[in-house]
Structure formats: C-alpha cells, structure tokens
Design an enzyme around this catalytic site. Structure first.
Site, short mmCIF file in Angstrom:
data_model
loop_
_atom_site.label_atom_id
_atom_site.label_comp_id
_atom_site.label_asym_id
_atom_site.label_seq_id
_atom_site.Cartn_x
_atom_site.Cartn_y
_atom_site.Cartn_z
CG ASP A 173 -41.91 11.88 -50.11
OD1 ASP A 173 -42.38 12.60 -50.48
OD2 ASP A 173 -41.62 11.56 -48.88
CG ASN A 181 -37.34 1.27 -56.08
OD1 ASN A 181 -36.19 1.34 -56.64
ND2 ASN A 181 -36.88 1.84 -55.23
CG HIS A 186 -34.09 -1.49 -56.05
ND1 HIS A 186 -34.77 -0.86 -54.97
CD2 HIS A 186 -34.48 -3.19 -55.48
CE1 HIS A 186 -34.83 -1.41 -53.54
NE2 HIS A 186 -35.25 -2.49 -53.96
CG ASP A 190 -30.27 2.96 -57.83
OD1 ASP A 190 -30.94 2.78 -56.73
OD2 ASP A 190 -29.63 2.07 -57.70
CD GLU A 216 -38.95 7.23 -51.11
OE1 GLU A 216 -40.13 7.29 -51.01
OE2 GLU A 216 -38.04 7.01 -50.89
#
Length: 297
Positions: A173, A181, A186, A190, A216
């Site tokens: 991760d 973020n 966000h 993304d 993630e």
C-alpha cells in the site's frame, strides 16, 4: 473485431499444424504454435490467448486432460477451446464438452468451417469479456477488484501447489496516502492511484494478477515465482517511483509504497488464508520499520 486475436494451436503433427497456422494467419489472426501439453501451458502463462485449437492426442498427455489447465490459466476462468481431432465417437464429443471444450470439429477440417468456428468463439468471448469486466474490475483504476482477486488467489494457489511450483503473494500500500488527499484533494489522490496502477501493470508479467484490494492497498498474485524474485520486481518499481515522481501541474509528487511478500514453496502452507496473514504481517513490519520498504522473509 480485433484481427490480432491470438489463436493457440496445439497439434503435434507438423503438417497438420502448418495447415492450421496458414489458415489462421490468412484470416488475420495471430497464430501461436505448440506441439505438446508442456509448450501449450507455457504459452498460456505468458500470453493472453483468445481461442485454443486443441488436438486430442498429444505426445505428453491428452488434450482433454489439458482443458482443465487451460481454464485454470485463463484470467476470467474461461476461454474458448475448439477440439480438432480424428475421434468421431459421440461419447468422445460428450467427454470433450463435459471437460470444458466450447466446440468440436473433426479432422481433416475445412478452412471455411474452422475459421467460422473461430470467429463464432471470438464473438462469444468478446461479449462475455465485456460482461465480466463490469463485474471484476475496479472502477477507478481498471485493476481487478477484491472479489475477483479472492477467487483467483485460491485458483492460482491450488494450481501451483498441485504442480509443486512456487507462488508469491504481494500485498502493498502507498505510504502516507492520506496526506496526499488532505493536501491536494481527492481528485489528485485518484490520479495517484491510477498512475500507480499503470506503473505496476507495465512492470509485471502477463501471468501475474494485479488488483486493488481497497483504498490505497493493492495485491499481486505471482504464480511460479519465488519471494526473492518478486522482491526484485518491486524494487525496480520502487526505484522507478523515486526517479520519476508523479507529475501534477507544476508539482512532483514523490510517492512511495511498503510491501509484504509471502510464498515460495507451498509444501507447508495450508491455504490462501495463511499466506494472506504472512504477507500482511510482513507489510506491517515494512511500515513499522520506516516505510518505503519490501519485506519477504
């Protein structure tokens, strides 16, 4: 329809195989040649095969027995298989269909009939692939989703254990992703997730299966791979991210990840649950020891 579909021709007769190859190429498809079960399995792991033309009798086994291997090697659990054989008994047809074959054509085939069967199989596969994609893909990254990864991991684990092949499970991760973020929003988060997905897709083999497990967190299934070799792949990606940060407007976003790898010989591993726990504990160790690390032992 894509004229570059890959047709795997599994036929031990050089003459018969040459004829099928010529027909397949003449009609705009890519022909992949295999003369026995072993070479067919190799291509199925390395390439995304669209249709298999399969002989019944092969030097190192039966084509019908190979069907199970073909279906297990398919990314979506299904691939069109057309048996091309001199066997004419009705019970043989039933045996092939029961084993998972899609179609059956007797030798010697006619070109127009064979190509019609190939085209029909591709059309069915194209429709099924579109339906499957909607159910097994993560909407944001285009990677496989958690449900599919869970199902496929059991399939790959069982296959590798049965054939005594190594198998590696990678859980990784992104480090401090919440900060991305919180700092940039966000939308940028993304973008980072999609960029990471693309980088990893380009870095792994066709036979590896990459999925987004949630948030993630990502997962890679690496059949016939030892943990130390899986680690080498991840090290290359780690260095790539260090050398080439993700660009957002005028800012370079330095993204790192932590990873845990479990697997190798599966003799002492009871099942995927145990492997998940091992990989997850090593991911935790990588994060606890400073992040941006890969732990596999």
């Amino acid at each position: 329809m894509d004229k570059k579909n890959k047709i795997l021709i599994v036929e031990d007769s050089n003459t018969q195989r040459a004829i099928l190859v010529r027909w397949v190429k003449n009609n705009g498809y890519e022909a992949i040649e295999a003369e026995d079960c072993a070479s067919a399995k190799k291509f199925l792991l390395q390439l995304e095969i669209d249709v298999v033309l399969l002989d019944w009798n092969l030097p190192d086994g039966s084509g019908v027995d190979l069907i199970k291997e073909i279906l297990e090697s398919s990314r979506n659990g299904w691939i069109p298989i057309i048996m091309v054989t001199a066997n004419t008994e009705p019970e043989k047809i039933r045996e092939a269909i029961d084993a998972g074959a899609t179609d059956f054509i007797r030798k010697p085939p006619e070109e127009i009939e064979l190509i019609a069967r190939v085209y029909s199989s591709l059309r069915i596969k194209n429709l099924q692939d579109k339906l499957l994609e909607n159910s097994i893909k993560d909407a944001l990254t285009g990677l496989y989703n958690r449900r599919y990864i869970n199902e496929r991991s059991i399939q790959e684990f069982s296959r590798c254990k049965r054939h005594e092949n190594p198998f590696s499970l990678v859980i990784f991760d992104l480090d401090h992703f919440k900060n991305v973020n919180d700092t940039y929003g966000h939308e940028v988060g993304d973008l980072v997730l999609r960029s990471i997905a693309l980088i990893f897709q380009k870095s792994i083999r066709n036979s590896d299966i990459l999925g987004r497990f949630g948030g993630e967190e990502f997962l890679i299934l690496m059949p016939e791979t030892k943990p130390e070799n899986a680690s080498k792949v991840l090290e290359k990606v780690k260095n790539l991210l260090l050398d080439s940060p993700i660009l957002h407007k005028d800012k370079d976003l330095q993204i790192t990840f932590s990873a845990g790898i479990a697997g190798g010989s599966l003799d002492s591993i009871l099942g995927m649950d145990q492997l998940f726990q091992l990989a997850d504990s090593r991911l935790y160790e990588a994060k606890k020891s400073g992040r941006n690390k890969i732990v596999y032992a």
